[in-house]
Write a protein that holds these residues in place. Structure first.
Motif, mmCIF file in Angstrom:
data_model
loop_
_atom_site.group_PDB
_atom_site.id
_atom_site.type_symbol
_atom_site.label_atom_id
_atom_site.label_comp_id
_atom_site.label_asym_id
_atom_site.label_seq_id
_atom_site.Cartn_x
_atom_site.Cartn_y
_atom_site.Cartn_z
ATOM 1 N N LEU A 246 28.449 5.698 35.210
ATOM 2 C CA LEU A 246 28.092 4.716 35.627
ATOM 3 C C LEU A 246 26.659 4.149 35.529
ATOM 4 O O LEU A 246 26.663 3.170 35.275
ATOM 5 C CB LEU A 246 28.471 4.576 37.195
ATOM 6 N N ALA A 247 25.953 5.376 35.643
ATOM 7 C CA ALA A 247 24.365 5.039 35.383
ATOM 8 C C ALA A 247 24.183 4.789 34.081
ATOM 9 O O ALA A 247 23.425 3.804 33.989
ATOM 10 C CB ALA A 247 23.587 6.471 35.817
ATOM 11 N N GLU A 248 24.767 5.305 33.180
ATOM 12 C CA GLU A 248 24.618 5.134 31.770
ATOM 13 C C GLU A 248 24.944 3.491 31.536
ATOM 14 O O GLU A 248 24.491 2.727 30.570
ATOM 15 C CB GLU A 248 25.438 5.972 30.883
ATOM 16 N N ALA A 249 26.091 2.978 32.139
ATOM 17 C CA ALA A 249 26.677 1.821 31.989
ATOM 18 C C ALA A 249 25.790 0.799 32.678
ATOM 19 O O ALA A 249 25.805 -0.129 32.439
ATOM 20 C CB ALA A 249 28.084 1.665 32.688
ATOM 21 N N GLY A 250 24.795 1.225 33.399
ATOM 22 C CA GLY A 250 23.680 0.388 34.070
ATOM 23 C C GLY A 250 23.563 0.246 35.358
ATOM 24 O O GLY A 250 22.757 -0.881 35.930
ATOM 25 N N VAL A 251 24.575 0.740 36.273
ATOM 26 C CA VAL A 251 24.444 0.399 37.821
ATOM 27 C C VAL A 251 23.285 0.622 38.324
ATOM 28 O O VAL A 251 22.405 1.244 37.849
ATOM 29 C CB VAL A 251 25.637 1.057 38.559
ATOM 30 N N GLY A 252 23.050 -0.153 39.348
ATOM 31 C CA GLY A 252 21.547 -0.079 39.848
ATOM 32 C C GLY A 252 21.392 0.847 41.058
ATOM 33 O O GLY A 252 20.438 1.413 41.349
ATOM 34 N N THR B 81 34.377 -10.450 37.892
ATOM 35 C CA THR B 81 33.881 -11.054 36.629
ATOM 36 C C THR B 81 32.278 -11.278 37.006
ATOM 37 O O THR B 81 32.174 -11.354 38.223
ATOM 38 C CB THR B 81 34.390 -12.276 36.088
ATOM 39 N N ALA B 82 31.613 -11.430 35.983
ATOM 40 C CA ALA B 82 30.101 -11.574 36.384
ATOM 41 C C ALA B 82 30.002 -12.992 37.025
ATOM 42 O O ALA B 82 29.019 -13.038 37.745
ATOM 43 C CB ALA B 82 29.420 -11.977 35.012
ATOM 44 N N ASP B 83 31.035 -13.860 36.787
ATOM 45 C CA ASP B 83 30.955 -15.041 37.857
ATOM 46 C C ASP B 83 31.008 -14.633 39.155
ATOM 47 O O ASP B 83 30.418 -15.311 40.130
ATOM 48 C CB ASP B 83 32.145 -16.126 37.465
ATOM 49 N N ASP B 84 31.855 -13.723 39.678
ATOM 50 C CA ASP B 84 31.978 -13.110 41.017
ATOM 51 C C ASP B 84 30.765 -12.582 41.465
ATOM 52 O O ASP B 84 30.113 -12.950 42.591
ATOM 53 C CB ASP B 84 32.923 -12.443 40.931
ATOM 54 N N VAL B 85 29.739 -12.131 40.507
ATOM 55 C CA VAL B 85 28.680 -11.463 40.930
ATOM 56 C C VAL B 85 27.617 -12.552 41.343
ATOM 57 O O VAL B 85 26.876 -12.592 42.204
ATOM 58 C CB VAL B 85 28.029 -10.480 39.842
ATOM 59 N N ALA B 86 27.563 -13.571 40.378
ATOM 60 C CA ALA B 86 26.521 -14.568 40.462
ATOM 61 C C ALA B 86 26.837 -15.435 41.498
ATOM 62 O O ALA B 86 26.031 -15.745 42.318
ATOM 63 C CB ALA B 86 26.764 -15.536 39.285
ATOM 64 N N ALA B 87 28.008 -15.550 42.008
ATOM 65 C CA ALA B 87 28.538 -16.487 43.272
ATOM 66 C C ALA B 87 28.017 -15.715 44.421
ATOM 67 O O ALA B 87 27.258 -16.195 45.470
ATOM 68 C CB ALA B 87 29.820 -16.496 43.333
ATOM 69 N N TYR B 88 28.158 -14.354 44.563
ATOM 70 C CA TYR B 88 27.555 -13.571 45.641
ATOM 71 C C TYR B 88 26.141 -13.645 45.682
ATOM 72 O O TYR B 88 25.508 -13.746 46.790
ATOM 73 C CB TYR B 88 27.827 -12.153 45.596
ATOM 74 N N SER C 266 37.060 -1.991 43.002
ATOM 75 C CA SER C 266 38.363 -2.297 42.271
ATOM 76 C C SER C 266 38.163 -2.552 40.779
ATOM 77 O O SER C 266 38.899 -2.043 39.890
ATOM 78 C CB SER C 266 38.989 -3.436 42.920
ATOM 79 N N ALA C 267 37.088 -3.526 40.410
ATOM 80 C CA ALA C 267 37.203 -3.579 38.946
ATOM 81 C C ALA C 267 36.856 -2.309 38.276
ATOM 82 O O ALA C 267 37.158 -2.460 37.162
ATOM 83 C CB ALA C 267 35.905 -4.617 38.836
ATOM 84 N N LEU C 268 36.083 -1.372 38.758
ATOM 85 C CA LEU C 268 35.566 -0.310 38.145
ATOM 86 C C LEU C 268 36.651 0.599 37.906
ATOM 87 O O LEU C 268 36.922 1.144 36.738
ATOM 88 C CB LEU C 268 34.483 0.277 38.827
ATOM 89 N N LEU C 269 37.657 0.735 38.892
ATOM 90 C CA LEU C 269 38.896 1.547 38.854
ATOM 91 C C LEU C 269 39.985 0.868 37.865
ATOM 92 O O LEU C 269 40.223 1.445 36.940
ATOM 93 C CB LEU C 269 39.455 1.691 40.177
ATOM 94 N N HIS D 154 32.723 -1.281 32.562
ATOM 95 C CA HIS D 154 32.801 -2.716 33.190
ATOM 96 C C HIS D 154 31.481 -3.051 33.631
ATOM 97 O O HIS D 154 31.415 -4.152 33.584
ATOM 98 C CB HIS D 154 33.902 -2.825 33.975
ATOM 99 N N ALA D 155 30.749 -2.001 34.195
ATOM 100 C CA ALA D 155 29.574 -2.447 34.800
ATOM 101 C C ALA D 155 28.655 -3.068 33.685
ATOM 102 O O ALA D 155 28.038 -3.772 34.162
ATOM 103 C CB ALA D 155 28.813 -1.174 35.445
#
Ligand SMILES: Cc1cc2nc3c(=O)[nH]c(=O)nc-3n(C[C@H](O)[C@H](O)[C@H](O)COP(=O)(O)O)c2cc1C
Length: 339
Positions: free
Chosen positions: A33-39, A255-262, A274-277, A283-284
């Motif tokens: 997950l860290a390699e995929a970029g999560v904060g 999706t990225a749109d869901d992130v942007a909306a939040y 859920s999306a990562l599972l 997916h990150a």
């Protein structure tokens, strides 16, 4: 493009956080997950029941005559009960090597000594604690002879548990919330007064259901869908600018749109399980690339330029209150059942 953000006073390289669940259960997955970029990552919860089982075992061992200690170990120690909390601390230590902040999760429902474990989590390297009070006061209040327990007493237990965890640690504490309080806004203020540094909206309950074919009750976790994000997103927008706590969004990110909306609603970080599972840790990267592309299209260079842009800033009536409701009913009637 600058995705830097801050959550619970922690500096994060971006606002995408892997929330508590199986994807953060091992050091190897956290590394991916860290390699995929999560904060940041939130570890799966350590449960009150596991901590109590461990303490009970220690107590039973202490009662045994030290002469027979070795023998006692062979029949008293339930390996499952004894390893959970220790394994958890070990996981925290190994997870911190991933380089991203590690948030440990404590999950319980009664005030008590188990909350001291927050201190052990901090000592093992947790950058913060996420407290999940999974309490379901679903039964109708009993009548005589038991006294009626008002909702406020049920809600007081959240504050009591938070207070004991706060007393045990110096790292920040976020509370993972349910929307099912007698007054959510009031509860948020009380949690802040009790010292909450962050609020995670929302926890997702197990999906108990009834199967009329097999005539059974089923329990389990299904993965979420983006439609479920409406409720937490509305509350984040309503709270933005009115609370001092950090706000974390949890539920329904696909999706990225869901992130942007939040983020537009005002979330400091956006969590996903859920999306990562469903799609795997990679997916990150897709979510972060999608967020960056969206920011480019909209002409934003930093999160601060648009975070909370669509929070109603005090006037919640039109978008979230009764005024908005009445016009929504009117529009839906015209759309779905025109005369
Ligand atoms: C299989 C599974 C296990 C989970 N375990 C935990 C847990 O241990 N502690 C916790 O606070 N939340 C747990 N959650 C809840 C997630 O952290 C998250 O809040 C919830 O799934 C909503 O986010 P999502 O829509 O991105 O899945 C779990 C969720 C799933 C699907």
């Amino acid at each position: 493009m600058n995705l830097d953000t801050s959550y619970l006073g922690l500096k994060l390289r971006n606002p995408l956080v892997a929330s508590a669940g199986p994807m953060t259960q091992t050091a190897e997955r956290i590394e991916r997950l860290a390699e995929a970029g999560v904060g940041a990552v939130v570890l799966p919860s350590l449960f009150e029941e596991q901590i109590r089982a461990d303490a009970d075992r220690d107590e039973r061992l202490a009662e045994v005559n030290m002469d027979s200690f070795g023998e006692a170990m062979t029949f008293l120690v339930d390996p499952d009960a004894s390893v959970w909390p220790r394994q958890y601390l070990d996981l925290i230590g190994r997870a911190t090597r991933s380089g991203v902040p590690v948030i440990a999760s404590l999950n319980g429902s009664t005030p008590g000594g188990w909350t001291d474990y927050a201190r052990a989590m901090q000592d093992a390297g947790a950058a913060a604690i996420e407290l999940n009070v999974y309490y379901l006061p679903g039964d109708p209040p009993p009548t005589s002879p038991s006294p009626y327990i008002p909702a406020r007493d049920n809600e007081q237990r959240y504050l009591d548990i938070l207070t004991t965890v706060k007393a045990a640690v110096s790292v920040p504490v976020a509370v993972k919330l349910t929307p099912y309080f007698s007054s959510f806004g009031d509860m948020v203020l009380r949690l802040e007064q009790a010292g909450a540094d962050g609020l995670v909206l929302f926890n997702r309950f197990m999906q108990t259901d009834i199967d009329p074919t097999t005539l059974t009750i089923s329990t389990g976790f299904t993965l979420s869908s983006p439609a479920e994000a409406t409720l937490p997103r509305s509350w984040i927008a309503r709270l933005r600018g009115r609370v001092r706590s950090s706000l974390a969004a949890s539920t329904g990110v696909e999706t990225a749109d869901d992130v942007a909306a939040y983020l537009l609603a005002g979330a400091d970080v956006v969590m996903t399980t859920s999306a990562l599972l469903r799609h795997g840790p990679g997916h990150a990267t897709a979510l972060l690339d999608g967020l960056t592309a969206w920011m480019e299209r909209k002409g934003f260079g930093r999160l601060a330029e648009f975070r909370g842009m669509l929070a109603p800033a005090g006037d919640t009536e039109g978008a979230y209150g009764r005024r908005g409701y009445l016009s929504a009913v009117e529009r839906a009637t015209q759309a779905y059942a025109p005369i």
